[in-house]
Design a protein around this motif. Structure first.
Motif, PDB file in Angstrom:
ATOM      1  N   UNK A 189       0.833  -1.193   0.000  1.00 59.53           N
ATOM      2  CA  UNK A 189       0.000   0.000   0.000  1.00 59.53           C
ATOM      3  C   UNK A 189       0.874   1.253   0.000  1.00 59.53           C
ATOM      4  N   UNK A 190       0.283   2.394  -0.318  1.00 62.21           N
ATOM      5  CA  UNK A 190       1.028   3.641  -0.479  1.00 62.21           C
ATOM      6  C   UNK A 190       0.497   4.747   0.422  1.00 62.21           C
ATOM      7  N   UNK A 191       1.427   5.612   0.872  1.00 66.52           N
ATOM      8  CA  UNK A 191       1.108   6.820   1.626  1.00 66.52           C
ATOM      9  C   UNK A 191       1.880   7.988   1.024  1.00 66.52           C
ATOM     10  N   UNK A 192       1.218   9.137   0.917  1.00 66.69           N
ATOM     11  CA  UNK A 192       1.827  10.340   0.360  1.00 66.69           C
ATOM     12  C   UNK A 192       1.906  11.399   1.459  1.00 66.69           C
ATOM     13  N   UNK A 193       3.130  11.712   1.892  1.00 68.67           N
ATOM     14  CA  UNK A 193       3.370  12.649   2.988  1.00 68.67           C
ATOM     15  C   UNK A 193       3.610  14.030   2.399  1.00 68.67           C
ATOM     16  N   UNK A 205      -1.977  11.368   2.564  1.00 70.05           N
ATOM     17  CA  UNK A 205      -3.062  10.765   1.790  1.00 70.05           C
ATOM     18  C   UNK A 205      -2.712   9.314   1.495  1.00 70.05           C
ATOM     19  N   UNK A 206      -3.686   8.445   1.647  1.00 69.43           N
ATOM     20  CA  UNK A 206      -3.544   7.054   1.220  1.00 69.43           C
ATOM     21  C   UNK A 206      -4.793   6.681   0.430  1.00 69.43           C
ATOM     22  N   UNK A 247      -4.350  12.284   8.454  1.00 70.85           N
ATOM     23  CA  UNK A 247      -4.333  11.187   7.475  1.00 70.85           C
ATOM     24  C   UNK A 247      -5.707  11.110   6.826  1.00 70.85           C
ATOM     25  N   UNK A 248      -5.710  11.223   5.496  1.00 72.70           N
ATOM     26  CA  UNK A 248      -6.966  11.167   4.754  1.00 72.70           C
ATOM     27  C   UNK A 248      -6.938   9.996   3.777  1.00 72.70           C
ATOM     28  N   UNK A 249      -8.012   9.238   3.750  1.00 71.93           N
ATOM     29  CA  UNK A 249      -8.170   8.159   2.778  1.00 71.93           C
ATOM     30  C   UNK A 249      -8.986   8.723   1.620  1.00 71.93           C
ATOM     31  N   UNK A 250      -8.294   9.082   0.556  1.00 71.33           N
ATOM     32  CA  UNK A 250      -8.961   9.712  -0.579  1.00 71.33           C
ATOM     33  C   UNK A 250      -8.180   9.444  -1.858  1.00 71.33           C
ATOM     34  N   UNK A 251      -8.826   9.550  -3.013  1.00 72.12           N
ATOM     35  CA  UNK A 251      -8.145   9.300  -4.285  1.00 72.12           C
ATOM     36  C   UNK A 251      -6.963  10.252  -4.493  1.00 72.12           C
ATOM     37  N   UNK A 264       6.976   9.553  -0.261  1.00 76.99           N
ATOM     38  CA  UNK A 264       5.991   8.507  -0.550  1.00 76.99           C
ATOM     39  C   UNK A 264       6.464   7.235   0.129  1.00 76.99           C
ATOM     40  N   UNK A 265       5.583   6.638   0.924  1.00 77.22           N
ATOM     41  CA  UNK A 265       5.917   5.426   1.656  1.00 77.22           C
ATOM     42  C   UNK A 265       5.164   4.245   1.068  1.00 77.22           C
ATOM     43  N   UNK A 266       5.861   3.146   0.884  1.00 76.78           N
ATOM     44  CA  UNK A 266       5.228   1.874   0.541  1.00 76.78           C
ATOM     45  C   UNK A 266       5.294   0.998   1.783  1.00 76.78           C
ATOM     46  N   UNK A 267       4.236   0.251   2.049  1.00 76.75           N
ATOM     47  CA  UNK A 267       4.238  -0.551   3.272  1.00 76.75           C
ATOM     48  C   UNK A 267       3.555  -1.891   3.043  1.00 76.75           C
TER      49      UNK A 267
END
Length: 364
Positions: free
Chosen positions: A245-249, A256-257, A284-288, A306-309
């Motif tokens: 999964x991805x996170x954008x800091x 955003x994820x 933290x927002x879950x959005x497109x 950008x984090x991948x986890x």
């Protein structure tokens, strides 16, 4: 349910095991034992509807009829989880009940029987305790746990099978990426999609991963470590990597994820990171999040990291993103502060080095 113990006739000698786990890599060094449980919808045993014949014994090939349903109609699911070494010599699991619940969610989507959560957890715990000596003494080492289930009924006809086999195997593993904790380069798949609305994207089933192999090979040909998939309809919304999964800091203090809309696997590490990032005071927002936004915010400096986890890779920074139309760098292209902090904090919780305020760690 009582588990029958089948003695191993020739367990790996201590010296050979120690040599194997000294530098195990990832996914190649298997332990001595496996757990198996059978399911037959017409049987009832020990109060477990359909589940029977639970046993732990030597890891060995599985005999399958050539007409086994899994070979023809792909009814198969699996999980990925780890056992971690603690400084007192004990071992622990990380949020194993979430793996049990996700396993059953996958089973429902694939028209397979659910396994009682307590039976799933008992099987995993038994496997880990039995092969605890295979824990590798290396940085980032763990016992990677692979519970899986497949349709074993022999028949040719498109319907849900009536018989299944549940198995747990273990792998002595080091870091997921060969180069360790370093920024990875990502390839944007523009010709292939991982999942579509109404499909099996939220299930952890082998077919999803098989579909990712051609674009992953394309990524490797373009000197990238992983492939990132866009949505199936508009081909602009970032979904996930082949297995992360991805996170954008962002510079404004937000993260955003992509949201869980049925096409993305609901990662347990993802869920944990959401809680941990909020503890850091981030929104933290879950959005497109679109591929255009990713590029523009990276180039403007609005996007810091950008984090991948995922279970296997923990938290991994993405350094650059490439596609047929060009390439862009995220931040300095190095390991960002948030990636480093979140990775270290998560690993410290898993290994019992800092307080587990969420009740995530289960001692084995």
């Amino acid at each position: 349910m009582q588990f029958e113990t089948i003695p191993h006739p020739s367990p790996t000698p201590d010296a050979a095991r120690e040599e194997a786990i000294a530098d195990p890599g990832f996914g190649k060094v298997f332990t001595d034992h496996m757990v198996t449980i059978e399911y037959d919808e017409d049987r009832h045993e020990d109060g477990q509807s359909g589940w029977h014949n639970a046993r732990i014994g030597p890891r060995q090939p599985i005999a399958l009829d050539p007409a086994a349903s899994v070979l023809h109609y792909a009814q198969e699911i699996f999980e990925g989880m780890k056992a971690y070494a603690h400084e007192d010599g004990g071992l622990a699991l990380f949020r194993p009940e979430q793996n049990a619940r996700r396993f059953n969610a996958s089973a429902r989507r694939m028209a397979m029987p659910e396994i009682p959560e307590e039976l799933f957890l008992e099987a995993v715990t038994l496997a880990v305790r039995t092969d605890a000596d295979w824990m590798p003494p290396v940085e980032g080492g763990s016992l990677y746990i692979r519970p899986f289930m497949f349709a074993s009924e022999a028949f040719l006809g498109v319907r849900p099978a009536r018989r299944y086999t549940f198995v747990v195997i273990l792998v002595s593993s080091g870091n997921y990426f060969k180069k360790g904790v370093n920024p990875v380069r990502i390839w944007v798949s523009q010709d292939y999609v991982r999942a579509a609305p109404g499909g099996t994207g939220a299930a952890k089933t082998g077919g999803n991963y098989a579909a990712s192999l051609v674009p992953q090979a394309e990524a490797i040909r373009n000197n990238c470590d992983q492939v990132v998939f866009l949505d199936a309809i508009e081909k602009q919304w970032v979904e996930e990597l082949g297995g992360m999964n991805l996170f954008f800091v962002r510079a404004d203090g937000s993260v955003i994820t992509p949201p869980l809309t049925g096409t993305i696997l609901p990662g347990i590490t993802r869920d944990s990171l959401i809680a941990m990032l909020r503890e850091e005071g981030l929104e933290v927002r879950e959005e497109p999040y679109s591929i255009t936004q990713w590029r523009e915010e990276a180039e403007s400096g609005e996007l810091l990291e950008t984090l991948a986890c995922g279970t296997a890779a923990v938290v991994t920074p993405i350094g650059s993103v490439a596609s047929a139309s060009g390439e862009f760098t995220i931040g300095t292209g190095g390991i960002g502060q948030m990636a480093q902090k979140m990775r270290e904090k998560l690993i410290d919780i898993q290994h019992g080095r800092i307080a587990d305020r969420h009740g995530w760690v289960t001692r084995v």
